[in-house]
Scaffold this motif. Structure first.
Motif, mmCIF file in Angstrom:
data_model
loop_
_atom_site.group_PDB
_atom_site.id
_atom_site.type_symbol
_atom_site.label_atom_id
_atom_site.label_comp_id
_atom_site.label_asym_id
_atom_site.label_seq_id
_atom_site.Cartn_x
_atom_site.Cartn_y
_atom_site.Cartn_z
ATOM 1 N N ASP A 97 58.929 53.683 5.201
ATOM 2 C CA ASP A 97 59.702 53.843 3.962
ATOM 3 C C ASP A 97 61.208 53.914 4.255
ATOM 4 O OD1 ASP A 97 57.477 53.913 2.357
ATOM 5 O OD2 ASP A 97 57.340 56.107 2.315
ATOM 6 N N TYR A 98 61.559 54.733 5.228
ATOM 7 C CA TYR A 98 62.988 54.967 5.476
ATOM 8 C C TYR A 98 63.656 53.789 6.190
ATOM 9 C CZ TYR A 98 61.407 59.808 4.625
ATOM 10 O OH TYR A 98 60.837 60.940 4.105
ATOM 11 N N SER A 99 62.838 52.944 6.858
ATOM 12 C CA SER A 99 63.457 51.849 7.630
ATOM 13 C C SER A 99 63.331 50.524 6.902
ATOM 14 C CB SER A 99 62.821 51.760 9.018
ATOM 15 O OG SER A 99 61.463 51.396 8.910
ATOM 16 N N LYS A 100 63.029 50.587 5.621
ATOM 17 C CA LYS A 100 62.704 49.332 4.960
ATOM 18 C C LYS A 100 63.868 48.360 4.880
ATOM 19 C CE LYS A 100 61.836 49.435 0.139
ATOM 20 N NZ LYS A 100 61.575 50.192 -1.095
ATOM 21 N N TYR A 101 65.094 48.839 4.960
ATOM 22 C CA TYR A 101 66.247 47.917 4.953
ATOM 23 C C TYR A 101 66.854 47.725 6.346
ATOM 24 C CZ TYR A 101 65.643 48.622 0.012
ATOM 25 O OH TYR A 101 65.100 48.687 -1.236
ATOM 26 N N LEU A 102 66.112 48.125 7.362
ATOM 27 C CA LEU A 102 66.600 47.964 8.739
ATOM 28 C C LEU A 102 65.701 46.961 9.450
ATOM 29 C CD1 LEU A 102 66.923 51.768 9.609
ATOM 30 C CD2 LEU A 102 68.744 50.258 8.787
ATOM 31 N N SER A 103 66.242 46.337 10.496
ATOM 32 C CA SER A 103 65.358 45.405 11.215
ATOM 33 C C SER A 103 64.778 46.091 12.449
ATOM 34 C CB SER A 103 66.110 44.130 11.586
ATOM 35 O OG SER A 103 67.277 44.475 12.274
ATOM 36 N N LEU A 104 64.070 47.179 12.178
ATOM 37 C CA LEU A 104 63.389 47.886 13.269
ATOM 38 C C LEU A 104 61.893 47.801 13.013
ATOM 39 C CD1 LEU A 104 65.596 51.115 13.410
ATOM 40 C CD2 LEU A 104 65.518 49.301 15.138
ATOM 41 N N ARG A 105 61.142 47.700 14.098
ATOM 42 C CA ARG A 105 59.696 47.626 13.938
ATOM 43 C C ARG A 105 59.056 48.928 14.405
ATOM 44 N NH1 ARG A 105 58.135 42.209 16.839
ATOM 45 N NH2 ARG A 105 59.873 40.971 16.081
ATOM 46 N N SER A 106 58.111 49.401 13.619
ATOM 47 C CA SER A 106 57.395 50.609 14.027
ATOM 48 C C SER A 106 55.902 50.349 14.039
ATOM 49 C CB SER A 106 57.728 51.766 13.081
ATOM 50 O OG SER A 106 57.340 51.444 11.768
ATOM 51 N N LEU A 107 55.203 51.157 14.800
ATOM 52 C CA LEU A 107 53.746 51.013 14.911
ATOM 53 C C LEU A 107 53.129 52.391 15.100
ATOM 54 C CD1 LEU A 107 51.238 49.130 15.293
ATOM 55 C CD2 LEU A 107 51.709 49.231 17.754
ATOM 56 N N VAL A 108 51.985 52.582 14.442
ATOM 57 C CA VAL A 108 51.237 53.831 14.601
ATOM 58 C C VAL A 108 50.007 53.540 15.450
ATOM 59 C CG1 VAL A 108 49.972 55.648 13.391
ATOM 60 C CG2 VAL A 108 51.971 54.608 12.314
ATOM 61 N N VAL A 109 49.771 54.332 16.478
ATOM 62 C CA VAL A 109 48.545 54.161 17.277
ATOM 63 C C VAL A 109 47.827 55.500 17.431
ATOM 64 C CG1 VAL A 109 49.367 52.158 18.572
ATOM 65 C CG2 VAL A 109 49.779 54.421 19.505
ATOM 66 N N PHE A 110 46.525 55.477 17.211
ATOM 67 C CA PHE A 110 45.716 56.676 17.447
ATOM 68 C C PHE A 110 44.302 56.264 17.822
ATOM 69 C CE2 PHE A 110 46.280 56.346 12.707
ATOM 70 C CZ PHE A 110 45.050 55.765 12.420
ATOM 71 N N GLY A 111 43.551 57.243 18.329
ATOM 72 C CA GLY A 111 42.195 56.965 18.785
ATOM 73 C C GLY A 111 41.223 56.849 17.629
ATOM 74 N N GLY A 112 39.988 56.482 17.962
ATOM 75 C CA GLY A 112 38.952 56.410 16.936
ATOM 76 C C GLY A 112 38.898 55.065 16.246
ATOM 77 N N VAL A 113 39.851 54.210 16.554
ATOM 78 C CA VAL A 113 39.820 52.843 16.009
ATOM 79 C C VAL A 113 40.020 51.886 17.184
ATOM 80 C CG1 VAL A 113 40.684 53.471 13.710
ATOM 81 C CG2 VAL A 113 42.310 52.885 15.513
ATOM 82 N N SER A 114 39.723 50.634 16.957
ATOM 83 C CA SER A 114 39.787 49.642 18.038
ATOM 84 C C SER A 114 41.190 49.577 18.651
ATOM 85 C CB SER A 114 39.392 48.286 17.465
ATOM 86 O OG SER A 114 39.655 47.289 18.406
ATOM 87 N N ILE A 115 41.213 49.454 19.978
ATOM 88 C CA ILE A 115 42.503 49.467 20.677
ATOM 89 C C ILE A 115 43.148 48.073 20.695
ATOM 90 C CG2 ILE A 115 41.637 48.997 23.030
ATOM 91 C CD1 ILE A 115 43.509 51.281 24.005
ATOM 92 N N ASN A 116 42.325 47.023 20.574
ATOM 93 C CA ASN A 116 42.865 45.668 20.747
ATOM 94 C C ASN A 116 43.968 45.292 19.754
ATOM 95 O OD1 ASN A 116 41.417 45.193 23.000
ATOM 96 N ND2 ASN A 116 39.662 44.339 21.896
ATOM 97 N N PRO A 117 43.760 45.551 18.463
ATOM 98 C CA PRO A 117 44.847 45.209 17.532
ATOM 99 C C PRO A 117 46.143 45.954 17.863
ATOM 100 C CG PRO A 117 42.828 45.721 16.331
ATOM 101 C CD PRO A 117 42.569 46.053 17.763
ATOM 102 N N GLN A 118 45.996 47.176 18.378
ATOM 103 C CA GLN A 118 47.195 47.944 18.744
ATOM 104 C C GLN A 118 47.895 47.268 19.924
ATOM 105 O OE1 GLN A 118 45.656 51.955 19.416
ATOM 106 N NE2 GLN A 118 45.281 52.279 17.229
ATOM 107 N N MET A 119 47.089 46.771 20.859
ATOM 108 C CA MET A 119 47.688 46.084 22.017
ATOM 109 C C MET A 119 48.412 44.814 21.588
ATOM 110 S SD MET A 119 44.538 46.644 24.639
ATOM 111 C CE MET A 119 45.213 46.550 26.240
ATOM 112 N N MET A 120 47.775 44.098 20.659
ATOM 113 C CA MET A 120 48.400 42.857 20.168
ATOM 114 C C MET A 120 49.744 43.156 19.525
ATOM 115 S SD MET A 120 46.287 40.243 20.523
ATOM 116 C CE MET A 120 46.603 39.088 19.212
ATOM 117 N N LYS A 121 49.757 44.179 18.701
ATOM 118 C CA LYS A 121 50.992 44.492 17.988
ATOM 119 C C LYS A 121 52.072 44.943 18.964
ATOM 120 C CE LYS A 121 49.018 45.441 13.510
ATOM 121 N NZ LYS A 121 48.039 46.382 13.016
ATOM 122 N N LEU A 122 51.683 45.705 19.971
ATOM 123 C CA LEU A 122 52.677 46.137 20.961
ATOM 124 C C LEU A 122 53.265 44.928 21.686
ATOM 125 C CD1 LEU A 122 50.882 49.298 22.321
ATOM 126 C CD2 LEU A 122 53.235 49.236 21.453
#
Ligand code: AMP
Length: 454
Positions: A97-122
């Motif tokens: 929400d706060y970075s919506k007008y900035l060109s910064l990328r953020s990602l949330v990672v936590f356990g209990g869900v597949s790790i592969n999509p997180q790796m791809m995004k990283l």
């Protein structure tokens, strides 16, 4: 005082304005200039104070001021560690929400869900990573994330991370970070353990301390309704229908009780879902999203599952069953009346729970006003019985010993939102924390200050 005076960029101010925030909260007023100045920070602030924006806004400002050098695979420059998946997801939403007008990328990672999509995004490049410690280490071990370029580290709800036994994981993460970085530590309480961690982690930190804005007594209207145990559901359905409550968070003591009540409410034609540690991450996320979007009216939760949930302007909290631990009452009703909103907390108390109520009122140092709906008066011939909690009732003897291995610590969800002692054996704790003799028992180390300053 307005946000304009804090030295934040126009793009950040615009995003803040769109959130409807008119002025900074005390923690924001104090933390933002300190972080912008590049100092380490040790902040005593709880959920509900606006602490997330307190560290996120200046962090975004600093990252965007020096952005642009790295193209393509950008190194992670800011790391926000949180104890639970829910908190990670919430912080991640705020960062978005706060970075919506900035060109910064953020990602949330936590356990209990597949790790592969997180790796791809990283792999695609991320500036700000919001993570629970276990999954972050998994990603690091698999070389999916490089932590050597971190400029800012935030430990959010550090006391809960220690309560949950994450200290070793935190140390392992710290060992991967560059020596020169800015460190921000947020904690609701400052135990000796936290101070020891802060001493190692922080260099000449600025210290700030803010009280929660909405203390239990200030913004939340509290009531008790005495009612027979067997008639609680009927009374709840009646009140929801009569007063047309749209968004109600209801607490039960056990996971089984949460499921059962949600089913019954649905039968009564009131859309409801249960959220607790036995639900999959997907089911919990979906239930919370539906609740926030007003497609379900009632979310039935256990204490553990609800901790850290931030649902904006939640108008109604119902204690369908009183918690075994009086401090949990304060946490529960803290789900309503957040930020600028006011809320209402109703406790449905049966004869078995009178002692629990007395303990809560002792903690609050006052009596909670009583209300009575005509036709729901308790039957005086019903005698108190010991409170039997879920696991004992079903004779399963608890989960002790299941999660003591490191893998048990790593999946930072509600299932593990318990102190290490609970996971490494011993008495059943967590979602149903008292022995079956009706005596409330303080089985967790105190995490937060009690009412008044909680
Ligand atoms: P936090 O303590 O970060 O979990 O924030 C608690 C709630 O306060 C969240 O719902 C925020 O969106 C809201 N909030 C944060 N900052 C402000 C502000 N300056 N004015 C009004 N609400 C705010």
């Amino acid at each position: 005082m307005s946000f304009d005076t804090l030295g934040l960029s126009a793009d950040i101010l615009r995003a803040v304005e769109e959130q409807g925030y008119r002025e900074p909260t005390p923690v924001q007023r104090q933390a933002i200039p300190v972080v912008l100045a590049g100092r380490d920070l040790m902040a005593s602030a709880q959920t509900g104070t606006g602490k997330t924006a307190g560290f996120t806004l200046p962090l975004l400002q600093k990252l965007s001021a020096n952005a642009g050098a790295a193209k393509g695979r950008r190194p992670v420059r800011a790391l926000i560690l949180t104890p639970t998946r829910e908190l990670a997801a919430q912080v991640g939403d705020n960062v978005q929400d706060y970075s919506k007008y900035l060109s910064l990328r953020s990602l949330v990672v936590f356990g209990g869900v597949s790790i592969n999509p997180q790796m791809m995004k990283l792999r695609g490049g991320v500036d700000i990573l919001i993570a629970t410690p276990g999954r972050l280490l998994d990603l690091e071990h698999q070389n999916a994330v490089d932590l050597s370029k971190i400029e800012i580290l935030v430990l959010d709800e550090a006391d809960r991370m220690l309560d949950m036994g994450f200290i070793h994981d935190i140390r392992r993460v710290l060992a991967k970070l560059p020596a020169k970085r800015q460190n921000l530590l947020f904690s609701a309480t400052f135990s000796d353990d936290i101070r020891a961690l802060a001493e190692k982690l922080l260099h000449n930190p600025a210290q700030i301390e803010v009280a929660r804005r909405n203390t239990a007594s200030e913004q939340v209207t509290q009531h008790v309704h005495f009612v027979d145990k067997k008639r609680k559901r009927e009374l709840l359905s009646y009140l929801i229908g009569r007063d047309n409550w749209r968004q109600v968070l209801v607490f039960t003591r056990t996971k089984h009780g949460a499921n059962h009540l949600a089913e019954q409410l649905n039968k009564d034609g009131i859309t409801a879902a249960a959220i607790h540690g036995n639900k999959s991450q997907g089911a919990r996320t979906r239930a919370l999203a539906d609740f926030k979007a007003n497609t379900i009216r009632v979310l039935v939760a256990t204490d553990i599952a609800a901790r850290g949930l931030d649902i904006e302007e939640l108008p109604h909290v119902v204690n369908y069953e009183l918690p075994n631990v009086p401090e949990d009452y304060v946490h529960r009703i803290g789900r309503t009346g957040r930020a600028a909103a006011t809320g209402e907390a109703l406790s449905l108390v049966c004869v078995d729970e009178h002692k629990l109520l007395r303990d809560i009122e002792r903690l609050l140092k006052r009596e909670i006003p009583r209300i009575a709906e005509h036709g729901f008066d308790p039957d005086p011939s019903i005698k108190a019985e010991p409170i039997v909690n879920g696991r004992q009732a079903r004779g399963q003897g608890g989960r002790g010993g299941q999660g003591g291995a490191r893998s048990g610590n790593r999946d930072a969800g509600a299932r593990n939102d318990r102190p290490r002692a609970a996971r490494q054996g011993g008495r059943p704790q967590g979602d149903s924390a008292a022995p079956g003799n009706g005596q409330p028992r303080r089985s967790r180390p105190p995490r937060r200050k009690p009412a008044g300053n909680a």
